[in-house]
Design a protein around this motif. Structure first.
Motif, short mmCIF file in Angstrom:
data_model
loop_
_atom_site.label_atom_id
_atom_site.label_comp_id
_atom_site.label_asym_id
_atom_site.label_seq_id
_atom_site.Cartn_x
_atom_site.Cartn_y
_atom_site.Cartn_z
N SER A 1 0.81 -1.23 0.00
CA SER A 1 0.00 0.00 0.00
C SER A 1 0.84 1.27 0.00
CB SER A 1 -0.91 0.02 1.24
OG SER A 1 -0.11 0.14 2.41
N GLY A 2 2.13 1.17 0.32
CA GLY A 2 2.97 2.36 0.41
C GLY A 2 3.02 2.95 1.81
N VAL A 3 2.12 2.52 2.70
CA VAL A 3 2.14 3.03 4.08
C VAL A 3 2.32 1.90 5.09
CG1 VAL A 3 0.86 5.17 3.65
CG2 VAL A 3 -0.40 3.06 4.14
N PHE A 4 2.68 0.70 4.60
CA PHE A 4 2.92 -0.43 5.51
C PHE A 4 4.14 -0.14 6.37
CE2 PHE A 4 5.09 -4.52 6.32
CZ PHE A 4 4.11 -5.15 7.06
N ASP A 5 4.00 -0.28 7.67
CA ASP A 5 5.13 -0.09 8.58
C ASP A 5 5.67 -1.46 9.01
OD1 ASP A 5 6.63 1.94 10.47
OD2 ASP A 5 5.93 0.32 11.78
N ARG A 6 4.82 -2.26 9.66
CA ARG A 6 5.24 -3.62 10.03
C ARG A 6 4.05 -4.40 10.56
NH1 ARG A 6 7.06 -3.91 15.73
NH2 ARG A 6 6.59 -1.92 16.71
N SER A 7 4.22 -5.71 10.62
CA SER A 7 3.23 -6.56 11.25
C SER A 7 3.54 -6.62 12.74
CB SER A 7 3.30 -7.98 10.67
OG SER A 7 2.96 -7.96 9.31
N LYS A 8 2.50 -6.55 13.54
CA LYS A 8 2.65 -6.74 14.97
C LYS A 8 1.76 -7.92 15.36
CE LYS A 8 2.95 -3.26 17.77
NZ LYS A 8 2.70 -2.00 18.51
#
Lengths: 191, 191
Positions: free
Chosen positions: B139-146
């Motif tokens: 998406s271009g705004v993915f930071d990380r999975s938690k």
């Protein structure tokens, strides 16, 4: 909701210290993650929130709680230990949950809470939700039903105990169950 | 997170005014309820949050979003109008969702968000969740999975658009889908 929010938040997180031996706890810029025994999650959140509320400022806690943990490496430590391989009928679970709420400690902090229960991957998820609603209506802290959530009001001890029992007793025992909650204290809004 | 929280909250709720003709909006001591077209929910929440964030104070919004609404009287107005009776394959839905995010307006407010998607009552709920995760990672705004949630970071326009597409395109089209989100701006915590 205070200019001193850093002090209030960091002070409240100290209330988690007694739980640290049993939990993995990680804080970042958005949230604090607790991974550990489901039975101890709500007591830990209660102590955290009562600590934050002791400053007398309007404060709110929003949490997402999950058990079952499909695909997560923490699955072995975050699946409830009780009921495994068997699940009593809904009526028995409701009665046991009422007894547990009656034993909740009194904290002296009055809160309002809203929560939703999501039993995932089960074809009879609405039965479990309706059973949970029946339990909550007899919990002593039921305020009212709202769209897609249930509102509670009362002492933080009974309110957190009610959400804990909803989380532990409804939905498939070995299944993936999520619960979303918001708790509020010292709101200036008249109710 | 300000001593002026009443002013900031009441000011932000005014940002909902353009949406009022299409929504039923009710505010109480814990939350504001919006009932209306699913496609307009995230734009409304974006405008609300960007308004609150314009004060430059640390602020957080926690929302629970639901479509499908089984057993609720609002079902006819809160079920998505698109896709009814047919659902394209996951790959097509992911591509369409990426295109929608690319068209999101730029608000100038940087936010961090965490959200979880709950497709209820479906036996293949994990497939839909994994498809949604694939969309979000591109998406271009993915930071990380938690644990049990996905973290986004970026302009509020793209972040809210990403959550909107996740909500509208994954899970059975006529099914009950819930999404839980927290959005944060102006946190003093270094990331």
């Amino acid at each position: 909701m205070s200019d001193d929010f850093v002090g209030i938040i960091l002070g409240a997180i100290k209330a988690l210290d007694p739980y640290r031996p049993n939990f993995r706890i990680e804080t970042d810029d958005v949230s604090t993650l607790l991974v550990g025994p489901p039975e101890q999650l709500f007591p830990a959140m209660r102590d955290l929130f009562v600590s934050a509320g002791s400053a007398g400022k309007h404060c709110v806690m929003a949490s997402t709680v999950s058990r079952g943990c499909p695909g997560e490496p923490d699955d072995p430590i975050c699946t409830p230990s009780a009921h495994f391989g068997k699940q009593p009928p809904l009526a028995e679970r409701i009665e046991a949950a009422h007894k547990a709420v009656a034993l909740a400690p009194v904290t002296g902090l009055t809160v309002a809470a809203q929560f939703s229960l999501y039993p995932l991957g089960s074809s009879h998820h609405m039965d479990e939700i309706y059973g949970c609603i029946e339990f909550v209506k007899g919990s002593g802290v039921f305020d009212r039903s709202k769209n897609f959530c249930t509102k509670l009001r009362g002492d933080a001890g009974a309110v957190f105990a009610t959400m804990s029992e909803a989380f532990l007793n409804f939905g498939a025992p070995e299944g993936h169950v999520a619960l979303d909650l918001k708790v509020s204290a010292h709101s200036p809004t008249k109710v």
